[in-house]
Design a protein around this motif. Sequence first.
Motif, PDB file in Angstrom:
ATOM      1  N   PRO A 140       0.973  -1.356  -0.056  1.00  0.00           N
ATOM      2  CA  PRO A 140       0.078   0.038  -0.041  1.00  0.00           C
ATOM      3  C   PRO A 140       0.848   1.304   0.187  1.00  0.00           C
ATOM      4  CG  PRO A 140      -0.804  -1.682   1.714  1.00  0.00           C
ATOM      5  CD  PRO A 140       0.468  -2.250   0.896  1.00  0.00           C
ATOM      6  N   LYS A 141       0.461   2.374  -0.787  1.00  0.00           N
ATOM      7  CA  LYS A 141       1.194   3.403  -1.001  1.00  0.00           C
ATOM      8  C   LYS A 141       0.548   4.531  -0.084  1.00  0.00           C
ATOM      9  CE  LYS A 141       3.246   1.110  -4.238  1.00  0.00           C
ATOM     10  NZ  LYS A 141       4.488   0.382  -3.719  1.00  0.00           N
ATOM     11  N   ARG A 142       0.998   4.902   1.037  1.00  0.00           N
ATOM     12  CA  ARG A 142       0.410   5.807   1.936  1.00  0.00           C
ATOM     13  C   ARG A 142       1.280   7.178   2.001  1.00  0.00           C
ATOM     14  NH1 ARG A 142      -0.147   0.781   4.978  1.00  0.00           N
ATOM     15  NH2 ARG A 142      -2.374  -0.076   4.717  1.00  0.00           N
ATOM     16  N   GLU A 143       2.431   7.307   1.716  1.00  0.00           N
ATOM     17  CA  GLU A 143       3.108   8.357   2.376  1.00  0.00           C
ATOM     18  C   GLU A 143       4.023   9.001   1.364  1.00  0.00           C
ATOM     19  OE1 GLU A 143       5.829   5.803   5.101  1.00  0.00           O
ATOM     20  OE2 GLU A 143       7.694   6.147   3.724  1.00  0.00           O
ATOM     21  N   THR A 144       4.426  10.332   1.796  1.00  0.00           N
ATOM     22  CA  THR A 144       5.466  11.182   0.966  1.00  0.00           C
ATOM     23  C   THR A 144       6.672  11.014   1.443  1.00  0.00           C
ATOM     24  OG1 THR A 144       3.615  12.764   0.007  1.00  0.00           O
ATOM     25  CG2 THR A 144       5.746  13.523   0.086  1.00  0.00           C
ATOM     26  N   LEU A 145       7.665  10.607   0.611  1.00  0.00           N
ATOM     27  CA  LEU A 145       9.036  10.359   1.237  1.00  0.00           C
ATOM     28  C   LEU A 145       9.779  11.764   0.874  1.00  0.00           C
ATOM     29  CD1 LEU A 145      11.060   8.641   2.739  1.00  0.00           C
ATOM     30  CD2 LEU A 145      11.342   7.304   0.815  1.00  0.00           C
ATOM     31  N   VAL A 146      10.525  12.194   1.586  1.00  0.00           N
ATOM     32  CA  VAL A 146      11.418  13.290   1.180  1.00  0.00           C
ATOM     33  C   VAL A 146      12.925  12.914   1.614  1.00  0.00           C
ATOM     34  CG1 VAL A 146      12.004  15.685   1.807  1.00  0.00           C
ATOM     35  CG2 VAL A 146       9.644  14.768   2.022  1.00  0.00           C
ATOM     36  N   LEU A 147      13.815  13.052   0.832  1.00  0.00           N
ATOM     37  CA  LEU A 147      15.213  12.400   0.847  1.00  0.00           C
ATOM     38  C   LEU A 147      16.113  13.690   0.771  1.00  0.00           C
ATOM     39  CD1 LEU A 147      15.067   9.219  -1.506  1.00  0.00           C
ATOM     40  CD2 LEU A 147      14.680   9.272   0.976  1.00  0.00           C
ATOM     41  N   THR A 180      14.234  12.020   5.712  1.00  0.00           N
ATOM     42  CA  THR A 180      15.290  11.508   5.989  1.00  0.00           C
ATOM     43  C   THR A 180      16.440  12.338   5.572  1.00  0.00           C
ATOM     44  OG1 THR A 180      16.936   9.489   6.525  1.00  0.00           O
ATOM     45  CG2 THR A 180      16.002   9.534   4.523  1.00  0.00           C
ATOM     46  N   THR A 181      17.655  12.486   6.341  1.00  0.00           N
ATOM     47  CA  THR A 181      18.867  13.242   5.819  1.00  0.00           C
ATOM     48  C   THR A 181      20.044  12.147   5.149  1.00  0.00           C
ATOM     49  OG1 THR A 181      19.588  13.035   8.042  1.00  0.00           O
ATOM     50  CG2 THR A 181      18.434  15.039   7.450  1.00  0.00           C
ATOM     51  N   TRP A 224      10.103  13.178  -2.908  1.00  0.00           N
ATOM     52  CA  TRP A 224      10.851  14.387  -3.248  1.00  0.00           C
ATOM     53  C   TRP A 224      12.165  14.164  -2.690  1.00  0.00           C
ATOM     54  CZ3 TRP A 224       8.688  18.674  -5.565  1.00  0.00           C
ATOM     55  CH2 TRP A 224       7.455  18.686  -5.721  1.00  0.00           C
ATOM     56  N   VAL A 225      13.194  14.555  -3.758  1.00  0.00           N
ATOM     57  CA  VAL A 225      14.652  14.476  -3.554  1.00  0.00           C
ATOM     58  C   VAL A 225      15.487  16.049  -3.710  1.00  0.00           C
ATOM     59  CG1 VAL A 225      16.528  13.275  -4.173  1.00  0.00           C
ATOM     60  CG2 VAL A 225      14.368  12.247  -4.289  1.00  0.00           C
ATOM     61  N   THR A 226      16.434  16.278  -2.652  1.00  0.00           N
ATOM     62  CA  THR A 226      16.930  17.567  -3.127  1.00  0.00           C
ATOM     63  C   THR A 226      17.720  17.615  -4.438  1.00  0.00           C
ATOM     64  OG1 THR A 226      18.592  16.650  -1.570  1.00  0.00           O
ATOM     65  CG2 THR A 226      16.926  18.201  -0.660  1.00  0.00           C
ATOM     66  N   GLN A 227      17.742  18.466  -4.916  1.00  0.00           N
ATOM     67  CA  GLN A 227      18.473  18.441  -6.451  1.00  0.00           C
ATOM     68  C   GLN A 227      19.953  17.971  -6.490  1.00  0.00           C
ATOM     69  OE1 GLN A 227      17.988  22.500  -7.870  1.00  0.00           O
ATOM     70  NE2 GLN A 227      18.133  22.044 -10.095  1.00  0.00           N
ATOM     71  N   SER A 231      21.705  10.416  -7.192  1.00  0.00           N
ATOM     72  CA  SER A 231      21.466   8.744  -6.994  1.00  0.00           C
ATOM     73  C   SER A 231      20.262   8.529  -6.357  1.00  0.00           C
ATOM     74  CB  SER A 231      22.801   8.451  -6.271  1.00  0.00           C
ATOM     75  OG  SER A 231      22.928   8.942  -5.054  1.00  0.00           O
ATOM     76  N   MET A 232      19.707   9.305  -5.515  1.00  0.00           N
ATOM     77  CA  MET A 232      18.442   8.984  -4.949  1.00  0.00           C
ATOM     78  C   MET A 232      17.276   9.229  -5.701  1.00  0.00           C
ATOM     79  SD  MET A 232      18.865  10.097  -0.662  1.00  0.00           S
ATOM     80  CE  MET A 232      19.572  11.917  -1.007  1.00  0.00           C
ATOM     81  N   VAL A 233      17.590  10.436  -6.653  1.00  0.00           N
ATOM     82  CA  VAL A 233      16.534  10.535  -7.840  1.00  0.00           C
ATOM     83  C   VAL A 233      16.280   9.271  -8.424  1.00  0.00           C
ATOM     84  CG1 VAL A 233      16.153  11.781  -9.970  1.00  0.00           C
ATOM     85  CG2 VAL A 233      16.684  13.064  -7.876  1.00  0.00           C
TER      86      VAL A 233
END
Length: 313
Positions: A140-147, A180-181, A224-227, A231-233
């Motif tokens: 199930p897809k429930r979250e927005t992940l920010v890297l 996460t950082t 969402w991934v910082t620019q 590699s995380m993108v």
Amino acid sequence: MIIYIISDGKRGHLSQTKGLADALIRRGRELKPDLEHACYEVNITGKTFFNKLFYKGMDLNLPRPHLILCAGHSTHLAALSLARHLRCLCMVCMKPSLPLCFFDLCIMPRHDLRARWERNPRVFATVGAINCIRPCPEVPKRETLVLIGGPSKEYDWDGETIINQLNAIIRNTSNRIILTTSRRTPKDFAADVEAKCSSVRVVPVEETGPNWVAEHLAEAKEVWVTQDSVSMVYEALSSGAPVGVLEMPRRMRRGKPVSSKVYRGLKMLIEEGGVSTVTEWSHTHALKPPATILNEADRAADYILTHFPSLLP
């Protein structure tokens, strides 16, 4: 098919070689289920230059390999020496620091290619670095992940700008948000997010295990991934989730923005519609689905097994 991974102990390099090895073994089991298929990690951390140059694996007690994979400049000599000694194929998962002709195949991101390599039979180009991430449609897809990444050769750090972008996302989503950082993220950023974006669950990199990102990508409705973190993108795109890019200020050199392979690779993805910038997202407040779900490990594995049939006799 027996595969050795020559490892320098770095998580990013191991993700590339392990992703390819896993894909090769999956495909090998489909094509030749009666054969033994296994992968072994050989960590050469701490070995001297001369140890690597003449490495013969005398310390190993493993089945003889058909293929040796490596990633990371410090692994090249040991991988080549061991492959020569054991008379097996040797492939590198990056643009190598040694001549291409030393390796049976160089699997490298397209943004690393030089023009003269495009028709080289020893080169297989991928969209970004290979990784271990695969889509998990059953989860199930429930979250927005920010890297979150950090300052780099190409990008300056502006924590306040990133927090402003996060708050815009918070206002326009009903998903739970988890952030996460990375090792490059300034130490005070996690506390700033907790203070200014109270609805975001923050998990600093120090509290994550080796499979944390993969597990949360499987549950992500969007990422969402910082620019700076290309590699995380690519990992996020391999999960099948829509991907957005948090914008960061470009570094300047002699009055011009720094251009590099990181910037070029991300620019290609944006132009092809693979990812959305915050600026693009702000018009609709919806991330567009990826044009294609990256599956570079399987694509590379199919190419290797087609062009090197000795791996599956």
